[in-house]
Design an enzyme around this catalytic site. Structure first.
Site, PDB file in Angstrom:
ATOM      1  N   SER A  90      13.569  35.659 -70.457  1.00  0.00           N
ATOM      2  CA  SER A  90      14.367  34.546 -69.942  1.00  0.00           C
ATOM      3  C   SER A  90      13.441  33.354 -69.794  1.00  0.00           C
ATOM      4  O   SER A  90      12.354  33.475 -69.208  1.00  0.00           O
ATOM      5  CB  SER A  90      14.992  34.904 -68.592  1.00  0.00           C
ATOM      6  OG  SER A  90      15.814  33.861 -68.123  1.00  0.00           O
ATOM      7  N   GLU A  91      13.842  32.204 -70.340  1.00  0.00           N
ATOM      8  CA  GLU A  91      12.931  31.059 -70.394  1.00  0.00           C
ATOM      9  C   GLU A  91      12.562  30.526 -69.025  1.00  0.00           C
ATOM     10  O   GLU A  91      11.599  29.757 -68.887  1.00  0.00           O
ATOM     11  CB  GLU A  91      13.536  29.939 -71.240  1.00  0.00           C
ATOM     12  CG  GLU A  91      14.756  29.303 -70.632  1.00  0.00           C
ATOM     13  CD  GLU A  91      15.493  28.420 -71.628  1.00  0.00           C
ATOM     14  OE1 GLU A  91      15.618  27.226 -71.348  1.00  0.00           O
ATOM     15  OE2 GLU A  91      15.934  28.927 -72.665  1.00  0.00           O
ATOM     16  N   ASN A  92      13.313  30.906 -67.982  1.00  0.00           N
ATOM     17  CA  ASN A  92      12.945  30.464 -66.643  1.00  0.00           C
ATOM     18  C   ASN A  92      11.806  31.288 -66.044  1.00  0.00           C
ATOM     19  O   ASN A  92      11.458  31.112 -64.889  1.00  0.00           O
ATOM     20  CB  ASN A  92      14.158  30.427 -65.704  1.00  0.00           C
ATOM     21  CG  ASN A  92      14.918  31.736 -65.657  1.00  0.00           C
ATOM     22  OD1 ASN A  92      14.899  32.510 -66.603  1.00  0.00           O
ATOM     23  ND2 ASN A  92      15.604  31.998 -64.553  1.00  0.00           N
ATOM     24  N   GLY A  93      11.191  32.194 -66.863  1.00  0.00           N
ATOM     25  CA  GLY A  93       9.946  32.813 -66.435  1.00  0.00           C
ATOM     26  C   GLY A  93       9.964  34.305 -66.189  1.00  0.00           C
ATOM     27  O   GLY A  93       9.341  34.779 -65.240  1.00  0.00           O
ATOM     28  N   SER A  98       5.994  30.515 -70.201  1.00  0.00           N
ATOM     29  CA  SER A  98       7.227  30.897 -70.883  1.00  0.00           C
ATOM     30  C   SER A  98       7.362  30.147 -72.202  1.00  0.00           C
ATOM     31  O   SER A  98       7.667  30.736 -73.245  1.00  0.00           O
ATOM     32  CB  SER A  98       8.431  30.599 -69.980  1.00  0.00           C
ATOM     33  OG  SER A  98       9.635  30.954 -70.621  1.00  0.00           O
TER      34      SER A  98
END
Length: 226
Positions: A46-49, A88
């Site tokens: 998930s690109e939010n980390g 990320s």
């Protein structure tokens, strides 16, 4: 909108994903995928980390510090890791994402993607859309066939801002699966009771029909992975 359509799309995409792949899940329909993997083991990013995203938790175990890109509650698989946005996006820009599953506003008939801005509406920024389009090794689009207003989302030419020159490899809607080869859109599978002619009526893009098209009912397509 029928909620089962979104689930059908997510489950059909699971069939495209290979054991052990690192897969980024974009906002919207893609974030349903962790709930329908069955026995298939993927490394979900998930690109939010987060690397190692798991399925939706039971209601009594929700921790809103753990959320997907769609801000929905998630779990962490054993061995998962948390990190900041710079790490990320280094992962994405460095070519370490095998597949990005993305939602869209539009896709044109060559596979060009628009998924980050609506003309005339205020936006916070580009977000991860352009990085994922440029950096992922494969791009699969998860989308309803038409917008909320009934306009086709598969179009001849984009009228929304492009997310980059990289093209999608596959599009899955509630009605059909299309692949892109040599700049052309090809119908490879029908997922509803529509005929080829019916699809042409609701699809703004022009597409070719593959020699063999597998017709899948809703029940078949939503039951294979659970």
């Amino acid at each position: 909108m029928n909620p089962s359509d979104r689930i059908k799309i997510a489950k059909r995409i699971v069939r495209e994903l290979k054991q052990g792949q690192v897969v980024n899940l974009g906002v919207g329909i893609p974030t349903l995928i962790p709930d329908y993997l069955g026995e298939k083991k993927l490394v979900l990013q998930s690109e939010n980390g987060l690397l190692g995203m798991g399925p939706t938790p039971p209601a009594d175990e929700v921790n809103m510090d753990l959320i997907s890109a769609s801000k929905a509650p998630i779990t962490m698989e054993i061995g998962a890791s948390l990190f900041d946005s710079s790490n990320s996006f280094a992962m994405i820009r460095g070519g370490h994402i095998d597949v990005a599953v993305l939602g869209v506003l539009q896709v044109d008939q060559t596979g060009e993607i628009a998924n980050w801005a609506v003309p005339g509406e205020t936006i916070l920024g580009v977000g991860g859309a352009m990085d994922l389009v440029a950096g992922a090794n494969e791009i699969i689009i998860a989308t309803l066939h038409s917008s909320k207003s009934g306009e086709p989302k598969l179009v001849k030419e984009l009228t929304y801002p492009s997310s980059g020159i990289r093209k999608a490899d596959l599009v899955v809607s509630e009605h059909a699966v299309f692949k892109f080869e040599e700049g052309k859109m090809k119908l490879v599978e029908i997922l509803s009771d529509m005929s080829e002619e019916d699809l042409k009526q609701i699809t703004g893009a022009e597409f070719e029909c593959s020699p063999v098209i597998s017709n899948s009912s809703l029940e078949d397509s939503v039951s294979e992975e659970g």
